[in-house]
Design a protein around this motif. Sequence first.
Motif, mmCIF file in Angstrom:
data_model
loop_
_atom_site.group_PDB
_atom_site.id
_atom_site.type_symbol
_atom_site.label_atom_id
_atom_site.label_comp_id
_atom_site.label_asym_id
_atom_site.label_seq_id
_atom_site.Cartn_x
_atom_site.Cartn_y
_atom_site.Cartn_z
ATOM 1 N N SER A 219 0.719 -1.282 -0.002
ATOM 2 C CA SER A 219 -0.030 0.045 -0.034
ATOM 3 C C SER A 219 0.682 1.276 0.038
ATOM 4 O O SER A 219 1.833 1.457 0.427
ATOM 5 C CB SER A 219 -0.932 -0.018 1.165
ATOM 6 O OG SER A 219 -0.090 -0.085 2.343
ATOM 7 N N GLY A 220 0.195 2.036 -0.490
ATOM 8 C CA GLY A 220 1.103 3.436 -0.844
ATOM 9 C C GLY A 220 0.073 4.403 -1.607
ATOM 10 O O GLY A 220 -0.857 4.130 -2.076
ATOM 11 N N ALA A 221 0.800 5.459 -2.001
ATOM 12 C CA ALA A 221 0.129 6.460 -2.830
ATOM 13 C C ALA A 221 0.302 5.907 -4.286
ATOM 14 O O ALA A 221 1.539 5.614 -4.547
ATOM 15 C CB ALA A 221 0.468 7.868 -2.672
ATOM 16 N N VAL A 222 -0.984 6.002 -5.240
ATOM 17 C CA VAL A 222 -0.613 5.747 -6.466
ATOM 18 C C VAL A 222 -1.157 6.787 -7.232
ATOM 19 O O VAL A 222 -2.135 7.413 -6.940
ATOM 20 C CB VAL A 222 -1.043 4.350 -6.967
ATOM 21 C CG1 VAL A 222 -0.382 3.192 -6.338
ATOM 22 C CG2 VAL A 222 -2.622 4.178 -6.390
ATOM 23 N N LEU A 223 -0.830 6.995 -8.630
ATOM 24 C CA LEU A 223 -1.244 7.906 -9.571
ATOM 25 C C LEU A 223 -1.959 7.033 -10.808
ATOM 26 O O LEU A 223 -1.328 6.274 -11.474
ATOM 27 C CB LEU A 223 -0.228 9.036 -10.019
ATOM 28 C CG LEU A 223 -0.970 9.982 -10.611
ATOM 29 C CD1 LEU A 223 -0.534 11.229 -10.036
ATOM 30 C CD2 LEU A 223 -0.281 9.964 -12.079
ATOM 31 N N VAL A 224 -3.395 7.363 -11.091
ATOM 32 C CA VAL A 224 -3.891 6.621 -11.980
ATOM 33 C C VAL A 224 -4.585 7.427 -13.107
ATOM 34 O O VAL A 224 -5.043 8.461 -12.768
ATOM 35 C CB VAL A 224 -5.058 5.548 -11.247
ATOM 36 C CG1 VAL A 224 -5.810 4.905 -12.562
ATOM 37 C CG2 VAL A 224 -4.555 4.441 -10.665
ATOM 38 N N THR A 225 -4.202 7.511 -14.212
ATOM 39 C CA THR A 225 -4.508 8.291 -15.589
ATOM 40 C C THR A 225 -5.719 7.523 -16.027
ATOM 41 O O THR A 225 -5.855 6.353 -15.885
ATOM 42 C CB THR A 225 -3.382 8.398 -16.386
ATOM 43 O OG1 THR A 225 -3.093 7.267 -17.075
ATOM 44 C CG2 THR A 225 -2.249 8.999 -15.945
ATOM 45 N N GLY A 226 -6.640 8.419 -16.551
ATOM 46 C CA GLY A 226 -7.952 7.870 -16.967
ATOM 47 C C GLY A 226 -8.810 7.520 -15.979
ATOM 48 O O GLY A 226 -9.597 6.629 -16.227
ATOM 49 N N ALA A 227 -8.922 8.118 -14.851
ATOM 50 C CA ALA A 227 -9.549 7.589 -13.647
ATOM 51 C C ALA A 227 -10.907 8.072 -13.419
ATOM 52 O O ALA A 227 -11.734 7.571 -12.599
ATOM 53 C CB ALA A 227 -8.885 8.115 -12.423
ATOM 54 N N LEU B 1 -9.997 -0.793 -7.800
ATOM 55 C CA LEU B 1 -9.663 -1.883 -6.983
ATOM 56 C C LEU B 1 -8.252 -1.616 -6.199
ATOM 57 O O LEU B 1 -8.031 -2.052 -4.982
ATOM 58 C CB LEU B 1 -8.782 -2.603 -8.295
ATOM 59 C CG LEU B 1 -8.265 -4.060 -7.903
ATOM 60 C CD1 LEU B 1 -9.213 -4.993 -7.087
ATOM 61 C CD2 LEU B 1 -7.791 -4.652 -9.180
ATOM 62 N N LEU B 2 -7.444 -0.411 -6.562
ATOM 63 C CA LEU B 2 -6.177 0.059 -5.960
ATOM 64 C C LEU B 2 -6.710 0.404 -4.558
ATOM 65 O O LEU B 2 -6.173 0.088 -3.419
ATOM 66 C CB LEU B 2 -5.418 0.848 -6.615
ATOM 67 C CG LEU B 2 -4.624 0.276 -7.596
ATOM 68 C CD1 LEU B 2 -3.946 1.478 -8.522
ATOM 69 C CD2 LEU B 2 -3.518 -0.954 -6.998
ATOM 70 N N ALA B 3 -7.657 1.290 -4.324
ATOM 71 C CA ALA B 3 -8.473 1.931 -3.254
ATOM 72 C C ALA B 3 -8.540 0.524 -2.072
ATOM 73 O O ALA B 3 -8.686 0.713 -1.184
ATOM 74 C CB ALA B 3 -9.420 2.905 -3.369
ATOM 75 N N GLU B 4 -9.544 -0.288 -2.682
ATOM 76 C CA GLU B 4 -9.950 -1.453 -2.235
ATOM 77 C C GLU B 4 -8.911 -2.285 -1.514
ATOM 78 O O GLU B 4 -8.953 -2.687 -0.298
ATOM 79 C CB GLU B 4 -10.919 -2.208 -3.114
ATOM 80 C CG GLU B 4 -12.196 -1.916 -3.243
ATOM 81 C CD GLU B 4 -12.855 -2.750 -4.156
ATOM 82 O OE1 GLU B 4 -12.352 -3.881 -4.613
ATOM 83 O OE2 GLU B 4 -13.848 -2.443 -4.903
#
Length: 72
Positions: free
Chosen positions: A6-14, A25-28
């Motif tokens: 876990s950590g911070a992620v950046l998702v494009t086209g979100a 899914l990453l948030a879950e």
Amino acid sequence: MPGENSGAVLVTGAASGIGAAVAGLLAERGHRVAGVDLRPSEAELSLEADVSDRDAVRAAAERAAAELGPVR
């Protein structure tokens, strides 16, 4: 409960489609998600930016790191 990666992620086209699904899914799985799109997203941190603009993406990544912690 946060996963071991876990950590911070950046998702494009979100804001929609596959990007929104990946962000969800990453948030879950316990990640803090910054969603980048031309439109607002449902991510914890919604950042509006054009991903074809290098400076806009850099600014979004810097803001995500400042607000959510180091971006993986």
